[in-house]
Design a protein around this motif. Sequence first.
Motif, PDB file in Angstrom:
ATOM      1  N   THR A  21       0.859  -1.179   0.000  1.00 34.07           N
ATOM      2  CA  THR A  21       0.000   0.000   0.000  1.00 34.07           C
ATOM      3  C   THR A  21       0.898   1.232   0.000  1.00 34.07           C
ATOM      4  O   THR A  21       2.121   1.111   0.092  1.00 34.07           O
ATOM      5  CB  THR A  21      -0.906   0.023   1.241  1.00 34.07           C
ATOM      6  OG1 THR A  21      -0.088   0.047   2.416  1.00 34.07           O
ATOM      7  CG2 THR A  21      -1.859  -1.171   1.260  1.00 34.07           C
ATOM      8  N   PRO A  22       0.327   2.441  -0.077  1.00 39.44           N
ATOM      9  CA  PRO A  22       1.188   3.628  -0.013  1.00 39.44           C
ATOM     10  C   PRO A  22       2.109   3.583   1.207  1.00 39.44           C
ATOM     11  O   PRO A  22       1.708   3.165   2.298  1.00 39.44           O
ATOM     12  CB  PRO A  22       0.191   4.778   0.074  1.00 39.44           C
ATOM     13  CG  PRO A  22      -0.991   4.264  -0.694  1.00 39.44           C
ATOM     14  CD  PRO A  22      -1.066   2.801  -0.320  1.00 39.44           C
ATOM     15  N   GLY A  52      -4.211  -0.570   5.213  1.00 40.11           N
ATOM     16  CA  GLY A  52      -3.359   0.205   4.327  1.00 40.11           C
ATOM     17  C   GLY A  52      -3.555   1.707   4.485  1.00 40.11           C
ATOM     18  O   GLY A  52      -3.015   2.490   3.716  1.00 40.11           O
ATOM     19  N   ASN A  53      -4.293   2.116   5.505  1.00 36.25           N
ATOM     20  CA  ASN A  53      -4.578   3.530   5.750  1.00 36.25           C
ATOM     21  C   ASN A  53      -3.457   4.120   6.598  1.00 36.25           C
ATOM     22  O   ASN A  53      -3.313   3.782   7.769  1.00 36.25           O
ATOM     23  CB  ASN A  53      -5.927   3.659   6.461  1.00 36.25           C
ATOM     24  CG  ASN A  53      -6.318   5.087   6.760  1.00 36.25           C
ATOM     25  OD1 ASN A  53      -5.587   6.030   6.454  1.00 36.25           O
ATOM     26  ND2 ASN A  53      -7.480   5.246   7.369  1.00 36.25           N
ATOM     27  N   ALA A  99       6.828   2.372   6.742  1.00 32.82           N
ATOM     28  CA  ALA A  99       5.941   1.208   6.824  1.00 32.82           C
ATOM     29  C   ALA A  99       4.921   1.254   5.696  1.00 32.82           C
ATOM     30  O   ALA A  99       4.532   2.326   5.231  1.00 32.82           O
ATOM     31  CB  ALA A  99       5.228   1.169   8.167  1.00 32.82           C
ATOM     32  N   ALA A 100       4.490   0.053   5.272  1.00 30.28           N
ATOM     33  CA  ALA A 100       3.412  -0.102   4.297  1.00 30.28           C
ATOM     34  C   ALA A 100       2.786  -1.467   4.513  1.00 30.28           C
ATOM     35  O   ALA A 100       3.454  -2.419   4.930  1.00 30.28           O
ATOM     36  CB  ALA A 100       3.934   0.011   2.869  1.00 30.28           C
ATOM     37  N   PRO A 104      -2.067  -9.139  -0.627  1.00 28.81           N
ATOM     38  CA  PRO A 104      -3.211  -9.225   0.269  1.00 28.81           C
ATOM     39  C   PRO A 104      -2.840  -9.981   1.541  1.00 28.81           C
ATOM     40  O   PRO A 104      -2.507 -11.166   1.486  1.00 28.81           O
ATOM     41  CB  PRO A 104      -4.229 -10.008  -0.539  1.00 28.81           C
ATOM     42  CG  PRO A 104      -3.388 -10.983  -1.335  1.00 28.81           C
ATOM     43  CD  PRO A 104      -2.064 -10.258  -1.595  1.00 28.81           C
ATOM     44  N   THR A 105      -2.849  -9.334   2.647  1.00 31.27           N
ATOM     45  CA  THR A 105      -2.675  -9.988   3.948  1.00 31.27           C
ATOM     46  C   THR A 105      -3.700  -9.392   4.894  1.00 31.27           C
ATOM     47  O   THR A 105      -4.295  -8.351   4.598  1.00 31.27           O
ATOM     48  CB  THR A 105      -1.264  -9.758   4.532  1.00 31.27           C
ATOM     49  OG1 THR A 105      -1.108  -8.373   4.873  1.00 31.27           O
ATOM     50  CG2 THR A 105      -0.163 -10.180   3.570  1.00 31.27           C
ATOM     51  N   ASN A 106      -3.872 -10.025   6.029  1.00 33.38           N
ATOM     52  CA  ASN A 106      -4.831  -9.457   6.981  1.00 33.38           C
ATOM     53  C   ASN A 106      -4.192  -8.409   7.874  1.00 33.38           C
ATOM     54  O   ASN A 106      -4.851  -7.445   8.251  1.00 33.38           O
ATOM     55  CB  ASN A 106      -5.521 -10.546   7.793  1.00 33.38           C
ATOM     56  CG  ASN A 106      -4.558 -11.330   8.645  1.00 33.38           C
ATOM     57  OD1 ASN A 106      -3.388 -11.459   8.325  1.00 33.38           O
ATOM     58  ND2 ASN A 106      -5.047 -11.859   9.749  1.00 33.38           N
ATOM     59  N   ASP A 107      -2.912  -8.547   8.245  1.00 34.65           N
ATOM     60  CA  ASP A 107      -2.279  -7.526   9.090  1.00 34.65           C
ATOM     61  C   ASP A 107      -0.754  -7.577   9.027  1.00 34.65           C
ATOM     62  O   ASP A 107      -0.079  -7.324  10.003  1.00 34.65           O
ATOM     63  CB  ASP A 107      -2.768  -7.614  10.534  1.00 34.65           C
ATOM     64  CG  ASP A 107      -2.344  -8.887  11.256  1.00 34.65           C
ATOM     65  OD1 ASP A 107      -1.926  -9.858  10.587  1.00 34.65           O
ATOM     66  OD2 ASP A 107      -2.430  -8.917  12.496  1.00 34.65           O
ATOM     67  N   ALA A 108      -0.224  -7.846   7.844  1.00 31.28           N
ATOM     68  CA  ALA A 108       1.230  -7.870   7.671  1.00 31.28           C
ATOM     69  C   ALA A 108       1.681  -6.540   7.067  1.00 31.28           C
ATOM     70  O   ALA A 108       0.955  -5.898   6.312  1.00 31.28           O
ATOM     71  CB  ALA A 108       1.655  -9.016   6.768  1.00 31.28           C
ATOM     72  N   PHE A 109       2.876  -6.148   7.443  1.00 33.41           N
ATOM     73  CA  PHE A 109       3.428  -4.897   6.935  1.00 33.41           C
ATOM     74  C   PHE A 109       4.923  -5.035   6.743  1.00 33.41           C
ATOM     75  O   PHE A 109       5.574  -5.886   7.340  1.00 33.41           O
ATOM     76  CB  PHE A 109       3.090  -3.719   7.868  1.00 33.41           C
ATOM     77  CG  PHE A 109       3.685  -3.819   9.252  1.00 33.41           C
ATOM     78  CD1 PHE A 109       4.843  -3.134   9.584  1.00 33.41           C
ATOM     79  CD2 PHE A 109       3.086  -4.595  10.231  1.00 33.41           C
ATOM     80  CE1 PHE A 109       5.394  -3.215  10.859  1.00 33.41           C
ATOM     81  CE2 PHE A 109       3.617  -4.684  11.520  1.00 33.41           C
ATOM     82  CZ  PHE A 109       4.784  -3.994  11.833  1.00 33.41           C
ATOM     83  N   VAL A 110       5.476  -4.177   5.899  1.00 30.79           N
ATOM     84  CA  VAL A 110       6.904  -4.093   5.673  1.00 30.79           C
ATOM     85  C   VAL A 110       7.377  -2.825   6.366  1.00 30.79           C
ATOM     86  O   VAL A 110       6.662  -1.820   6.371  1.00 30.79           O
ATOM     87  CB  VAL A 110       7.242  -4.095   4.162  1.00 30.79           C
ATOM     88  CG1 VAL A 110       6.617  -2.910   3.449  1.00 30.79           C
ATOM     89  CG2 VAL A 110       8.728  -4.152   3.928  1.00 30.79           C
TER      90      VAL A 110
END
Length: 141
Positions: A21-22, A52-53, A99-100, A104-110
């Motif tokens: 996401t952004p 993704g907000n 962070a982004a 499609p994941t439920n609550d994973a981020f990079v």
Amino acid sequence: VPPRWTFEVTVTNITYNQRFTPVLLATHRPEVALFTLGQPASPGLATLAEEGNVAPLRASLQSSPLVTATEAGNALLDPGKSVTFRIQGNPWRDRLSLAAMLIPTNDAFVALNAVPLPAPGQGTQTHAARAYDAGSEVNDE
């Protein structure tokens, strides 16, 4: 007010088939961290990781006197693509975090969590961001 430099930060998605996401970036004092391993994600980070907000986490960061600047993207980042940001910071007092959400994941981020900014004259630095689970939803996907 401490002096500020403008840093150019390029984020490249090197995953095989994972969209981001952004991206949200922040420069901040070392006392600030986007997250602590093994601890629950903050409400703002959980919202970023689930939806993704970036707005709630960005607002939280901007309200802190320990945060120098924030920047956010406005588009998805596909595999193999890059996005470049310009953000202000002080190399002797600030760190960089980003962070982004991984789609499609439920609550994973990079994320990068409080990496030191390079001092003037140090040149380019490269960091590998890791994927994390916010732990805010059951892993059912």
